[in-house]
Design a protein around this motif. Sequence first.
Motif, PDB file in Angstrom:
ATOM      1  N   ARG A  29      -1.727 -98.683  96.825  1.00  0.00           N
ATOM      2  CA  ARG A  29      -0.443 -99.061  97.416  1.00  0.00           C
ATOM      3  C   ARG A  29      -0.194 -98.342  98.736  1.00  0.00           C
ATOM      4  N   LEU A  30      -0.549 -97.062  98.792  1.00  0.00           N
ATOM      5  CA  LEU A  30      -0.263 -96.249  99.977  1.00  0.00           C
ATOM      6  C   LEU A  30      -1.228 -96.502 101.125  1.00  0.00           C
ATOM      7  N   TRP A  31      -2.510 -96.610 100.803  1.00  0.00           N
ATOM      8  CA  TRP A  31      -3.527 -96.676 101.866  1.00  0.00           C
ATOM      9  C   TRP A  31      -4.397 -97.925 101.829  1.00  0.00           C
ATOM     10  N   GLY A  32      -4.177 -98.768 100.838  1.00  0.00           N
ATOM     11  CA  GLY A  32      -4.930-100.003 100.761  1.00  0.00           C
ATOM     12  C   GLY A  32      -6.392 -99.814 100.404  1.00  0.00           C
ATOM     13  N   MET A  33      -6.711 -98.710  99.740  1.00  0.00           N
ATOM     14  CA  MET A  33      -8.089 -98.456  99.324  1.00  0.00           C
ATOM     15  C   MET A  33      -8.093 -97.561  98.095  1.00  0.00           C
ATOM     16  N   PRO A  34      -9.186 -97.547  97.334  1.00  0.00           N
ATOM     17  CA  PRO A  34      -9.269 -96.674  96.160  1.00  0.00           C
ATOM     18  C   PRO A  34      -9.111 -95.210  96.545  1.00  0.00           C
ATOM     19  N   PHE A  35      -8.571 -94.424  95.615  1.00  0.00           N
ATOM     20  CA  PHE A  35      -8.289 -93.026  95.898  1.00  0.00           C
ATOM     21  C   PHE A  35      -9.529 -92.259  96.334  1.00  0.00           C
ATOM     22  N   PHE A  36     -10.628 -92.410  95.616  1.00  0.00           N
ATOM     23  CA  PHE A  36     -11.795 -91.598  95.928  1.00  0.00           C
ATOM     24  C   PHE A  36     -12.409 -91.973  97.272  1.00  0.00           C
ATOM     25  N   GLU A  37     -12.264 -93.223  97.667  1.00  0.00           N
ATOM     26  CA  GLU A  37     -12.731 -93.618  99.000  1.00  0.00           C
ATOM     27  C   GLU A  37     -11.916 -92.911 100.084  1.00  0.00           C
ATOM     28  N   LYS A  38     -10.593 -92.889  99.902  1.00  0.00           N
ATOM     29  CA  LYS A  38      -9.730 -92.208 100.866  1.00  0.00           C
ATOM     30  C   LYS A  38      -9.948 -90.693 100.828  1.00  0.00           C
ATOM     31  N   CYS A  39     -10.022 -90.122  99.616  1.00  0.00           N
ATOM     32  CA  CYS A  39     -10.170 -88.677  99.479  1.00  0.00           C
ATOM     33  C   CYS A  39     -11.512 -88.198 100.023  1.00  0.00           C
ATOM     34  N   ARG A  40     -12.545 -89.025  99.888  1.00  0.00           N
ATOM     35  CA  ARG A  40     -13.853 -88.682 100.441  1.00  0.00           C
ATOM     36  C   ARG A  40     -13.757 -88.478 101.951  1.00  0.00           C
ATOM     37  N   GLN A  41     -13.002 -89.316 102.612  1.00  0.00           N
ATOM     38  CA  GLN A  41     -12.820 -89.189 104.067  1.00  0.00           C
ATOM     39  C   GLN A  41     -12.178 -87.839 104.398  1.00  0.00           C
ATOM     40  N   TRP A  42     -11.101 -87.518 103.676  1.00  0.00           N
ATOM     41  CA  TRP A  42     -10.424 -86.236 103.924  1.00  0.00           C
ATOM     42  C   TRP A  42     -11.356 -85.055 103.683  1.00  0.00           C
ATOM     43  N   GLN A  43     -12.010 -85.049 102.534  1.00  0.00           N
ATOM     44  CA  GLN A  43     -12.789 -83.880 102.146  1.00  0.00           C
ATOM     45  C   GLN A  43     -14.039 -83.702 103.010  1.00  0.00           C
ATOM     46  N   ARG A  44     -14.678 -84.783 103.386  1.00  0.00           N
ATOM     47  CA  ARG A  44     -15.821 -84.655 104.300  1.00  0.00           C
ATOM     48  C   ARG A  44     -15.357 -84.118 105.650  1.00  0.00           C
ATOM     49  N   GLY A  45     -14.191 -84.564 106.095  1.00  0.00           N
ATOM     50  CA  GLY A  45     -13.650 -84.058 107.358  1.00  0.00           C
ATOM     51  C   GLY A  45     -13.355 -82.566 107.297  1.00  0.00           C
ATOM     52  N   ARG A  46     -12.881 -82.096 106.136  1.00  0.00           N
ATOM     53  CA  ARG A  46     -12.571 -80.668 105.987  1.00  0.00           C
ATOM     54  C   ARG A  46     -13.843 -79.822 105.959  1.00  0.00           C
ATOM     55  N   ILE A  47     -14.888 -80.311 105.295  1.00  0.00           N
ATOM     56  CA  ILE A  47     -16.157 -79.581 105.303  1.00  0.00           C
ATOM     57  C   ILE A  47     -16.782 -79.605 106.695  1.00  0.00           C
ATOM     58  N   ALA A  48     -16.647 -80.722 107.393  1.00  0.00           N
ATOM     59  CA  ALA A  48     -17.176 -80.799 108.761  1.00  0.00           C
ATOM     60  C   ALA A  48     -16.450 -79.823 109.684  1.00  0.00           C
ATOM     61  N   GLU A  49     -15.128 -79.665 109.487  1.00  0.00           N
ATOM     62  CA  GLU A  49     -14.381 -78.688 110.288  1.00  0.00           C
ATOM     63  C   GLU A  49     -14.844 -77.268 109.987  1.00  0.00           C
ATOM     64  N   LEU A  50     -15.089 -76.961 108.707  1.00  0.00           N
ATOM     65  CA  LEU A  50     -15.620 -75.648 108.349  1.00  0.00           C
ATOM     66  C   LEU A  50     -16.953 -75.403 109.051  1.00  0.00           C
ATOM     67  N   ALA A  51     -17.802 -76.415 109.092  1.00  0.00           N
ATOM     68  CA  ALA A  51     -19.108 -76.271 109.754  1.00  0.00           C
ATOM     69  C   ALA A  51     -18.947 -75.970 111.236  1.00  0.00           C
ATOM     70  N   ARG A  52     -17.971 -76.616 111.872  1.00  0.00           N
ATOM     71  CA  ARG A  52     -17.735 -76.351 113.306  1.00  0.00           C
ATOM     72  C   ARG A  52     -17.242 -74.927 113.512  1.00  0.00           C
TER      73      ARG A  52
END
Length: 375
Positions: free
Chosen positions: A129-152
């Motif tokens: 309802r909120l993002w028009g996609m399954p939760f884990f698909e949306k959460c994967r985007q967030w969490q990969r972005g957070r790990i990528a920021e840690l790497a930087r």
Amino acid sequence: MSLKDSAKSIARRALRPGLQDVAHTLDRIEAHLTGLPTASSDDAVGDDSPKQILKRAAYRATRPGVIESVERLAKVEQAVAARANIGVWRGTLRGHAVGPDGVANVALSQKYGPELAFWEGMVNRESQRLWGMPFFEKCRQWQRGRIAELARWLDLASKHGAGWSGIEAWSSTRTAVEFGPGPMPSIAMTKWRRSIAVDPIADGYASEGLLPPECEDVVYLASQGEHVPLPSAVADVVVIENALDHVSDPGATMAEIRRLLKHDGVVWLLVDLMDYSDEMHPHPFNESRLRTLFRSVGLAPMRERIKKDGGCHPEAYGEYRALLAKIGSPRFSTDKKSQPADHSQAESKPAKPGGSDNADIAVTASSNGVHAPAN
């Protein structure tokens, strides 16, 4: 009535006023154990009737004789209150929290139940309802972005190669522990030597079928952050993202994080900045409170980023991201100029949403008085 019974009755009436502290303490202990409100006093506040005046006089006269018992009961109350805050969730949404003795904990059930319901709803209904996609698909985007920021921030590309392969080359030789991750930890985004998720609702996620395939390599530990059954100095990386304001005791949780951290380890932390609090967010934070908390347990920011235009929670006015290390860690240079900066006397008031200074404020290693973090 016999002489003996008359004497016992007189003694009870004489001692009863002095025992009211004992009775009130026992009421509070019962409330800790049952989760029910304390019994109210029979004495009317502001009642100056002759009966109440005599009762108060009797209380003052007899209290010294029971003060030792009152003090001992106060210690018992403290121990019971502390124990009442220890527990984890067991079962599905119809389950409940239990203490170390396996007995149901009403207070923690009232706290953890809504949190589990939130995650169940988000995974199964609300995300679409909120993002028009399954939760884990949306959460994967967030969490990969957070790990990528840690790497930087750790500059992994310079020593381990660019991209996700460089991240995995680094993480595969290290142990990560994540506090309060919910059903989709950020540490599940890459391979680690060991990966452990610490969450008091872990059994609920598993019982409700909320854990995605990425979590197969993550060990979920049903535990509170204040007392984690893991050995000291086990973690190269500790992650805690939007969880510190949820715990019962932030100081004890950060002390546990420091205990678990290796001498040259890092803490990857994210906290909403807000004044709002509720049952699930009992400890709101601003930058000053966070830095004071870090120093109180022997941690300091190597680098931090402060966003002033909202956070994950709808009531948040900002977001605080930091890479922390132990004070005295080899990650900080031994040169005096490169020690963690002291913000205690120079803290500006956080901006509210809609203000003129709502841009992101990045406090990098160079402007924070410390060298860039080592990998």
